[in-house]
Design a protein around this motif. Sequence first.
Motif, short mmCIF file in Angstrom:
data_model
loop_
_atom_site.label_atom_id
_atom_site.label_comp_id
_atom_site.label_asym_id
_atom_site.label_seq_id
_atom_site.Cartn_x
_atom_site.Cartn_y
_atom_site.Cartn_z
N GLU A 1 0.85 -1.19 0.00
CA GLU A 1 0.00 0.00 0.00
C GLU A 1 0.88 1.24 0.00
O GLU A 1 1.80 1.34 0.82
CB GLU A 1 -0.88 0.02 1.24
N LEU B 1 -5.15 -1.21 -7.62
CA LEU B 1 -6.28 -0.67 -6.87
C LEU B 1 -6.01 0.74 -6.35
O LEU B 1 -4.88 1.06 -5.99
CB LEU B 1 -6.55 -1.57 -5.66
N ARG C 1 -8.09 3.84 -3.72
CA ARG C 1 -9.20 4.37 -2.93
C ARG C 1 -8.65 5.58 -2.19
O ARG C 1 -7.51 5.57 -1.72
CB ARG C 1 -9.80 3.34 -1.99
N GLN D 1 -4.82 6.38 -1.73
CA GLN D 1 -4.05 5.16 -1.54
C GLN D 1 -3.98 4.40 -2.86
O GLN D 1 -4.98 4.24 -3.56
CB GLN D 1 -4.73 4.29 -0.48
N TYR D 2 -2.77 3.97 -3.17
CA TYR D 2 -2.52 3.10 -4.32
C TYR D 2 -2.09 1.77 -3.71
O TYR D 2 -1.13 1.72 -2.94
CB TYR D 2 -1.42 3.71 -5.19
N TYR E 1 -14.12 -3.72 -9.02
CA TYR E 1 -14.01 -3.28 -7.62
C TYR E 1 -13.41 -4.42 -6.80
O TYR E 1 -13.49 -5.58 -7.18
CB TYR E 1 -15.38 -2.88 -7.06
N TYR F 1 -12.20 -0.76 -2.98
CA TYR F 1 -11.21 -0.24 -3.93
C TYR F 1 -11.81 -0.20 -5.33
O TYR F 1 -12.64 -1.04 -5.68
CB TYR F 1 -10.00 -1.17 -4.01
N GLU F 2 -11.33 0.73 -6.13
CA GLU F 2 -11.61 0.73 -7.56
C GLU F 2 -10.45 0.01 -8.24
O GLU F 2 -9.28 0.27 -7.92
CB GLU F 2 -11.71 2.17 -8.07
#
Length: 175
Positions: free
Chosen positions: A7, A42, A44, A47-48, A100, A159-160
């Motif tokens: 993360e 991902l 959100r 955050q990657y 997602y 998350y996307e």
Amino acid sequence: MIAMQYEIRLPSDYDMEIIRERVRTRGHALDGFDGLGFKAYLVRDTQYAPFYVWNTSAGMANFLYRGGGFQGILADFGRPVVRHWPGVAFLRGDAARAKYATREIITLAPEANPIDALKEIELEKVPGLHSAALGVDPRTWEVVRFELWEEHPGEEGAYEVLHFSEPGLEEITAG
């Protein structure tokens, strides 16, 4: 199977379009990486958090420290903590696309029998599920449950998925 995630927490004023462009232009580079079951890039909030499922520990090792792709992360963001969980279960759902993702981490109670506790954490095929992975970190006795969805699952903190590839999805085995 080995589940893996790092993360990268970014400043609150970070322009996330930089990450989106990074994934648009570089995300495909490792799509066919040897030993990779799947990868999901991902995001959100700020955050990657790429998530991978590896079919082989050699593939994961090549990616992380044998010049196989992680060097871009090191150069741009420094060395993040890379969490990994030996696989316990994997389930392929009926959804064609992964747009997602959700991740749940549960710490087993010290008195819990890991075998019994894991039997209670079931992966179930439900409509819209692309796939689900379950792994355990025996150092901390944390269980990760990672699920990919075609539609937003309605959970806060989902998350996307900016980029998804599944070169070795059919070879994933766990447990």
